[in-house]
Design a protein around this motif. Structure first.
Motif, PDB file in Angstrom:
ATOM      1  N   GLU A  52       7.256   6.761  -4.791  1.00 20.94           N
ATOM      2  CA  GLU A  52       8.687   7.061  -4.899  1.00 20.94           C
ATOM      3  C   GLU A  52       9.200   7.758  -3.641  1.00 20.94           C
ATOM      4  O   GLU A  52      10.299   7.458  -3.149  1.00 20.94           O
ATOM      5  CB  GLU A  52       8.934   7.938  -6.131  1.00 20.94           C
ATOM      6  CG  GLU A  52       8.694   7.219  -7.454  1.00 20.94           C
ATOM      7  CD  GLU A  52       8.895   8.138  -8.636  1.00 20.94           C
ATOM      8  OE1 GLU A  52       9.057   9.369  -8.400  1.00 20.94           O
ATOM      9  OE2 GLU A  52       8.887   7.648  -9.788  1.00 20.94           O
ATOM     10  N   PHE A  53       8.398   8.672  -3.115  1.00 21.21           N
ATOM     11  CA  PHE A  53       8.805   9.381  -1.902  1.00 21.21           C
ATOM     12  C   PHE A  53       8.893   8.423  -0.711  1.00 21.21           C
ATOM     13  O   PHE A  53       9.829   8.497   0.103  1.00 21.21           O
ATOM     14  CB  PHE A  53       7.809  10.504  -1.619  1.00 21.21           C
ATOM     15  CG  PHE A  53       8.208  11.396  -0.485  1.00 21.21           C
ATOM     16  CD1 PHE A  53       9.321  12.214  -0.579  1.00 21.21           C
ATOM     17  CD2 PHE A  53       7.479  11.418   0.697  1.00 21.21           C
ATOM     18  CE1 PHE A  53       9.694  13.028   0.468  1.00 21.21           C
ATOM     19  CE2 PHE A  53       7.850  12.223   1.744  1.00 21.21           C
ATOM     20  CZ  PHE A  53       8.963  13.039   1.627  1.00 21.21           C
ATOM     21  N   ASN A  54       7.945   7.482  -0.612  1.00 20.55           N
ATOM     22  CA  ASN A  54       7.990   6.495   0.473  1.00 20.55           C
ATOM     23  C   ASN A  54       9.216   5.595   0.357  1.00 20.55           C
ATOM     24  O   ASN A  54       9.883   5.288   1.356  1.00 20.55           O
ATOM     25  CB  ASN A  54       6.718   5.643   0.460  1.00 20.55           C
ATOM     26  CG  ASN A  54       5.486   6.425   0.888  1.00 20.55           C
ATOM     27  OD1 ASN A  54       5.597   7.464   1.529  1.00 20.55           O
ATOM     28  ND2 ASN A  54       4.316   5.935   0.520  1.00 20.55           N
TER      29      ASN A  54
ATOM     30  N   VAL B 270       2.287   7.843  -8.054  1.00 19.13           N
ATOM     31  CA  VAL B 270       3.674   7.496  -8.368  1.00 19.13           C
ATOM     32  C   VAL B 270       4.635   8.298  -7.515  1.00 19.13           C
ATOM     33  O   VAL B 270       5.611   7.769  -6.968  1.00 19.13           O
ATOM     34  CB  VAL B 270       3.943   7.715  -9.863  1.00 19.13           C
ATOM     35  CG1 VAL B 270       5.423   7.504 -10.183  1.00 19.13           C
ATOM     36  CG2 VAL B 270       3.098   6.764 -10.703  1.00 19.13           C
ATOM     37  N   ARG B 271       4.378   9.575  -7.373  1.00 23.02           N
ATOM     38  CA  ARG B 271       5.248  10.415  -6.555  1.00 23.02           C
ATOM     39  C   ARG B 271       5.202   9.986  -5.078  1.00 23.02           C
ATOM     40  O   ARG B 271       6.235   9.989  -4.387  1.00 23.02           O
ATOM     41  CB  ARG B 271       4.858  11.874  -6.694  1.00 23.02           C
ATOM     42  CG  ARG B 271       5.179  12.471  -8.060  1.00 23.02           C
ATOM     43  CD  ARG B 271       4.836  13.951  -8.094  1.00 23.02           C
ATOM     44  NE  ARG B 271       5.197  14.532  -9.396  1.00 23.02           N
ATOM     45  CZ  ARG B 271       4.997  15.814  -9.714  1.00 23.02           C
ATOM     46  NH1 ARG B 271       4.444  16.636  -8.826  1.00 23.02           N
ATOM     47  NH2 ARG B 271       5.355  16.259 -10.899  1.00 23.02           N
TER      48      ARG B 271
ATOM     49  N   ARG C  53       0.826  -1.212   0.000  1.00 24.36           N
ATOM     50  CA  ARG C  53       0.000   0.000   0.000  1.00 24.36           C
ATOM     51  C   ARG C  53       0.859   1.261   0.000  1.00 24.36           C
ATOM     52  O   ARG C  53       0.402   2.316  -0.433  1.00 24.36           O
ATOM     53  CB  ARG C  53      -0.911  -0.026   1.232  1.00 24.36           C
ATOM     54  CG  ARG C  53      -1.879   1.121   1.318  1.00 24.36           C
ATOM     55  CD  ARG C  53      -2.894   0.859   2.389  1.00 24.36           C
ATOM     56  NE  ARG C  53      -3.887   1.907   2.453  1.00 24.36           N
ATOM     57  CZ  ARG C  53      -5.005   1.857   3.156  1.00 24.36           C
ATOM     58  NH1 ARG C  53      -5.267   0.755   3.862  1.00 24.36           N
ATOM     59  NH2 ARG C  53      -5.854   2.857   3.153  1.00 24.36           N
ATOM     60  N   PHE C  54       2.097   1.145   0.475  1.00 21.90           N
ATOM     61  CA  PHE C  54       2.963   2.320   0.574  1.00 21.90           C
ATOM     62  C   PHE C  54       4.126   2.282  -0.420  1.00 21.90           C
ATOM     63  O   PHE C  54       4.661   3.340  -0.777  1.00 21.90           O
ATOM     64  CB  PHE C  54       3.531   2.432   1.997  1.00 21.90           C
ATOM     65  CG  PHE C  54       2.484   2.595   3.055  1.00 21.90           C
ATOM     66  CD1 PHE C  54       1.998   3.843   3.380  1.00 21.90           C
ATOM     67  CD2 PHE C  54       1.972   1.482   3.707  1.00 21.90           C
ATOM     68  CE1 PHE C  54       1.042   3.992   4.354  1.00 21.90           C
ATOM     69  CE2 PHE C  54       1.006   1.631   4.681  1.00 21.90           C
ATOM     70  CZ  PHE C  54       0.533   2.881   5.009  1.00 21.90           C
ATOM     71  N   PHE C  55       4.545   1.084  -0.859  1.00 24.51           N
ATOM     72  CA  PHE C  55       5.764   0.987  -1.661  1.00 24.51           C
ATOM     73  C   PHE C  55       5.540   0.392  -3.052  1.00 24.51           C
ATOM     74  O   PHE C  55       6.508   0.179  -3.776  1.00 24.51           O
ATOM     75  CB  PHE C  55       6.804   0.131  -0.925  1.00 24.51           C
ATOM     76  CG  PHE C  55       7.168   0.671   0.427  1.00 24.51           C
ATOM     77  CD1 PHE C  55       7.996   1.772   0.541  1.00 24.51           C
ATOM     78  CD2 PHE C  55       6.665   0.094   1.581  1.00 24.51           C
ATOM     79  CE1 PHE C  55       8.327   2.273   1.783  1.00 24.51           C
ATOM     80  CE2 PHE C  55       6.996   0.599   2.823  1.00 24.51           C
ATOM     81  CZ  PHE C  55       7.825   1.698   2.930  1.00 24.51           C
ATOM     82  N   LYS C  56       4.308   0.095  -3.413  1.00 30.19           N
ATOM     83  CA  LYS C  56       4.040  -0.460  -4.730  1.00 30.19           C
ATOM     84  C   LYS C  56       3.008   0.402  -5.443  1.00 30.19           C
ATOM     85  O   LYS C  56       1.997   0.785  -4.853  1.00 30.19           O
ATOM     86  CB  LYS C  56       3.531  -1.897  -4.609  1.00 30.19           C
ATOM     87  CG  LYS C  56       3.322  -2.584  -5.952  1.00 30.19           C
ATOM     88  CD  LYS C  56       2.862  -4.023  -5.748  1.00 30.19           C
ATOM     89  CE  LYS C  56       2.647  -4.716  -7.082  1.00 30.19           C
ATOM     90  NZ  LYS C  56       2.187  -6.116  -6.900  1.00 30.19           N
TER      91      LYS C  56
ATOM     92  N   VAL D 276      -2.817   4.033 -11.991  1.00 30.20           N
ATOM     93  CA  VAL D 276      -1.625   4.852 -11.864  1.00 30.20           C
ATOM     94  C   VAL D 276      -1.980   6.301 -12.135  1.00 30.20           C
ATOM     95  O   VAL D 276      -2.589   6.635 -13.156  1.00 30.20           O
ATOM     96  CB  VAL D 276      -0.523   4.378 -12.826  1.00 30.20           C
ATOM     97  CG1 VAL D 276       0.719   5.255 -12.701  1.00 30.20           C
ATOM     98  CG2 VAL D 276      -0.197   2.931 -12.565  1.00 30.20           C
ATOM     99  N   THR D 277      -1.612   7.137 -11.193  1.00 26.00           N
ATOM    100  CA  THR D 277      -1.717   8.587 -11.365  1.00 26.00           C
ATOM    101  C   THR D 277      -0.381   9.201 -10.979  1.00 26.00           C
ATOM    102  O   THR D 277       0.455   8.576 -10.334  1.00 26.00           O
ATOM    103  CB  THR D 277      -2.837   9.170 -10.501  1.00 26.00           C
ATOM    104  OG1 THR D 277      -2.531   8.921  -9.109  1.00 26.00           O
ATOM    105  CG2 THR D 277      -4.194   8.565 -10.845  1.00 26.00           C
ATOM    106  N   GLU D 278      -0.202  10.415 -11.406  1.00 28.44           N
ATOM    107  CA  GLU D 278       1.065  11.079 -11.118  1.00 28.44           C
ATOM    108  C   GLU D 278       1.272  11.248  -9.620  1.00 28.44           C
ATOM    109  O   GLU D 278       2.383  11.076  -9.092  1.00 28.44           O
ATOM    110  CB  GLU D 278       1.102  12.438 -11.821  1.00 28.44           C
ATOM    111  CG  GLU D 278       2.437  13.165 -11.665  1.00 28.44           C
ATOM    112  CD  GLU D 278       2.461  14.475 -12.423  1.00 28.44           C
ATOM    113  OE1 GLU D 278       3.481  15.183 -12.331  1.00 28.44           O
ATOM    114  OE2 GLU D 278       1.456  14.783 -13.095  1.00 28.44           O
TER     115      GLU D 278
END
Length: 704
Positions: free
Chosen positions: A265-267, A261-262, A248-251, A256-258
């Motif tokens: 990636e931040f997580n 994805v951000r 839920r946090f890393f996949k 898919v929305t911008e």
């Protein structure tokens, strides 16, 4: 293993031609499982011309030795080959311990020669585990070398932890056997043992792989069932496995929305940085980590706990990280801290109130007792402890037990009653004054939120002090009355004495009215007016002392009881014993306060006449008159004091005459006599020095 008895399968015949039998090596190589080796071996042994053969197996758990497979061996003779490892007299046991083949020409096992060949898990090469860790403690190699006596209980490899097998092949030799036959038989059994060792090791690896697969599947199920995110990473911090909570946090989700994805990636960036920091520090195995929920878009606070994973050789393989959601926990912690601060403030207020209450209780000056709903004492102030005990390890004395019984009975009745407040007199023994004192018990109830009695509070108020205050007030009032009466009587006496010559002067002035010269008339008029003014002043002084209290029918016995009740405490302190004997009296028309003043004055004088204590006798009687309409109420007041000197008996009722020295005013008996005379009564006294004094009062009674 195979069954206990195997039937030989004949070679199949196609037509009249017999198919050739394949070599034993090929037949053994065709075995795919270890259980197939023993049946094939027994068939090959019979094919070599031996009458019969069997295999006995060793059970390491129970130590039993039992036949595992047999071919052409009578079933009734198989029991001879069953035994246990510690029976050294059995022919099989020494052969198994030495692990060396042996021919028994004669034995108790069978009537014909036997060839016993032990079968032991062995191999000339190290196993994969031992070769990888570069150790020589491989059980297969040790059994192959067989450098010392075999210990069957040690047949577990210390490197791979595999349990070996131990068995023995028993062959009945033909009648005319040769050493060549025995050698061929030994080579065949050794060949079968080599194949069996390989299959046994392969099955061990297969079982370990199956166990590992099951363990991995179970661990995966446990990992996926955990509500907290769990992540497995390698030494380069790359994710190997993660559960659904971590995805839920890393996949990146399917939609898919911008922003998603951000967020992912931040997580990942935050997680990699936190993991690197924890591994570099070494000592800090947990850290707070703020992540963004890729679905809800909310920030969540986690506590990341990491632990490295190691291989059998001690090399680090990766890291297991468990992240616990502490968002609600931190909020609860903040609320708990806030509530703790409020609770601390409230506790401080309660402490101040408690200290203030304790200070008030300590300075009230009255015994205070607090009991619970079962009427058991929970709080006792120092004054109450003096009455009923219970402080420290000091045992209660008899008087405290008596006070405890009296007070406990009162509190029990009040606790289980319906009254919210109650007042009642209690007589308790006071050890300070060493006598019983009457207390005014005032009790109240404290109720809980359910309306049930929680506590009861009882305050014991000493009535002695109140009565002492009342007595002082009465004595002060009596003193003021005595002073006023003395002043009035003195003024009346002076006015009476002045009034007689003034009347003579007025008469003389009246007689001089016609004999005054004309030139002296103004002086005569001044003399006449001033004389009349002086006469008016004298008349005013005569009217200064007069009785203003209204008289009414009163029973004198009532006045006696009230007076003695008022002065009882004072008499007890002076160790004066009072004996009262009142008769049946008619009502007398008197001023009650003045008669009470008379009795109080006489009783106090009697007390003062007995400084070391004594007896005070008070008696009242009705003295009938000469007719039914009149009579007397006689009051006798006697003491056993010092008495009155004979030279003072004649002047004792005159003003400013006293036997008390500087302590007395000398006006008490003078006022008493005046009050009795104003009631048309009589007063007399008899006294003997050293024995006491008796005052007799007679008040007239008139039936209305």
């Amino acid at each position: 293993m195979a069954t206990a008895e195997i039937r030989l399968q004949p070679n199949r015949v196609s037509g009249q031609q017999r198919q050739p039998r394949p070599p034993a090596v090929l037949r053994l190589l065709q075995a795919e499982r270890s259980e197939e080796i023993f049946p094939l071996l027994l068939e090959e042994i019979i094919a070599l011309g031996n009458p019969r053969a069997l295999v006995v197996d060793v059970n390491f758990d129970t130590g039993e030795i039992m036949p595992a497979a047999a071919l052409k061996w009578p079933r009734q003779h198989l029991g001879n080959f069953s035994s246990v490892l510690w029976m050294s007299d059995h022919d099989l046991i020494p052969v198994l311990h030495t692990a060396r083949p042996q021919v028994l020409a004669k034995s108790t096992l069978h009537g014909r020669p036997l060839y016993i060949h032990p079968i032991l898990y062995s191999n000339r090469n190290l196993c994969w585990e031992a070769d990888r860790v570069r150790t020589g403690s491989c059980l297969a190699v040790q059994n192959f070398r067989l450098q010392k006596r075999l210990r069957l209980e040690d047949q577990v490899c210390s490197t791979c932890e595999m349990r070996a097998y131990v068995a023995a092949v028993v062959v009945e030799l033909p009648r005319s056997y040769t050493d060549q036959n025995v050698a061929e038989l030994g080579e065949l059994i050794d060949l079968a043992n080599r194949y069996l060792s390989r299959l046994f090791k392969v099955e061990h690896y297969y079982n370990r792989m199956r166990d590992m697969e099951i363990t991995i599947a179970q661990m995966g199920t446990v990992m996926q069932s955990m509500a907290d995110p769990v992540i497995l990473t390698d030494t380069q911090h790359r994710v190997i496995m993660q559960n659904k909570a971590a995805e839920r946090f890393f996949k990146v989700p399917e939609e898919v929305t911008e922003g998603l994805v951000r967020a992912v990636e931040f997580n990942n960036l935050l997680f990699s940085a936190a993991l690197s920091s924890m591994l570099v520090s070494g000592s800090d195995a947990h850290r707070d980590l703020t992540l963004i929920d890729a679905i809800e878009g909310e920030e969540m606070l986690f506590e990341a706990v990491s632990a490295p994973t190691y291989g059998p050789d001690g090399m680090q393989l990766g890291t297991v990280t468990v992240m616990r959601d502490v968002t609600d926990l931190r909020r609860a912690d903040q609320e708990l801290r806030l509530n703790y601060e409020k609770l601390s403030d409230a506790e401080e207020v309660v402490r101040q109130d408690r200290d203030r209450l304790n200070l008030i209780i300590e300075n009230v000056g009255d015994p205070i007792v607090v009991c619970d709903r079962q009427a058991k004492f929970v709080l006792i102030d120092p004054l109450a402890q003096e009455l009923i005990g219970g402080g420290g390890d000091i045992p209660r004395n008899a008087s405290q037990f008596k006070n405890l019984t009296t007070l406990g009975t009162y509190i029990d009745n009040f606790t289980y009653s319906f009254a919210e407040r109650e007042m009642a007199p209690l007589r308790l023994y006071n050890p300070a004054v060493k006598q019983e004192i009457e207390y005014d018990a005032r009790s109240g109830k404290i109720f809980d939120e359910k309306g049930q009695v929680s506590y009861t509070v009882t305050v014991l108020r000493d009535l002695t002090a109140l009565r002492r205050v009342e007595q002082l007030k009465v004595e002060r009032r009596m003193l003021e009355i005595e002073k006023f009466a003395a002043t009035g009587r003195l003024a009346a006496t002076i006015a009476h004495e002045v009034n007689n010559p003034m009347e003579a002067i007025k008469n003389a002035i009246y007689l001089l009215a016609g004999a005054v010269p004309e030139n002296a008339v103004p002086v005569y008029n001044i003399l006449k007016s001033e004389t009349e003014r002086v006469a008016r002043i004298v008349r005013q002084m005569l009217g200064l002392y007069r009785n203003t209290e209204q008289v009414k029918p009163v029973n004198v016995n009532t006045i006696i009881e009230d007076t003695m009740l008022l002065l009882n405490r004072q008499l007890q302190r002076a160790n004066v014993e009072v004996e009262t004997d009142t008769g049946v009296l008619p009502d007398a028309v008197i001023a009650a306060d003045q008669i009470r003043q008379v009795l109080s004055n006489l009783v106090i004088n009697a007390k003062d006449a007995m400084p070391n204590g004594g007896k005070l006798h008070i008696r009242s009687r009705h003295i009938p008159g000469h007719d039914d309409m009149h009579g007397w109420v006689r009051i006798l007041i006697g003491d056993t004091g010092t008495g009155i000197p004979p030279d003072m008996l004649r002047t004792v009722f005159e003003p400013f005459v006293t036997t008390k020295g500087e302590k007395g005013t000398g006006l008490g008996l003078w006022i008493v006599k005046g009050i009795i005379q104003n009631h048309a009564g009589k007063i007399s006294v008899k006294s003997t020095q050293g024995r006491g004094t008796v005052f007799k009062l007679d008040l007239p009674v008139v039936k209305l």
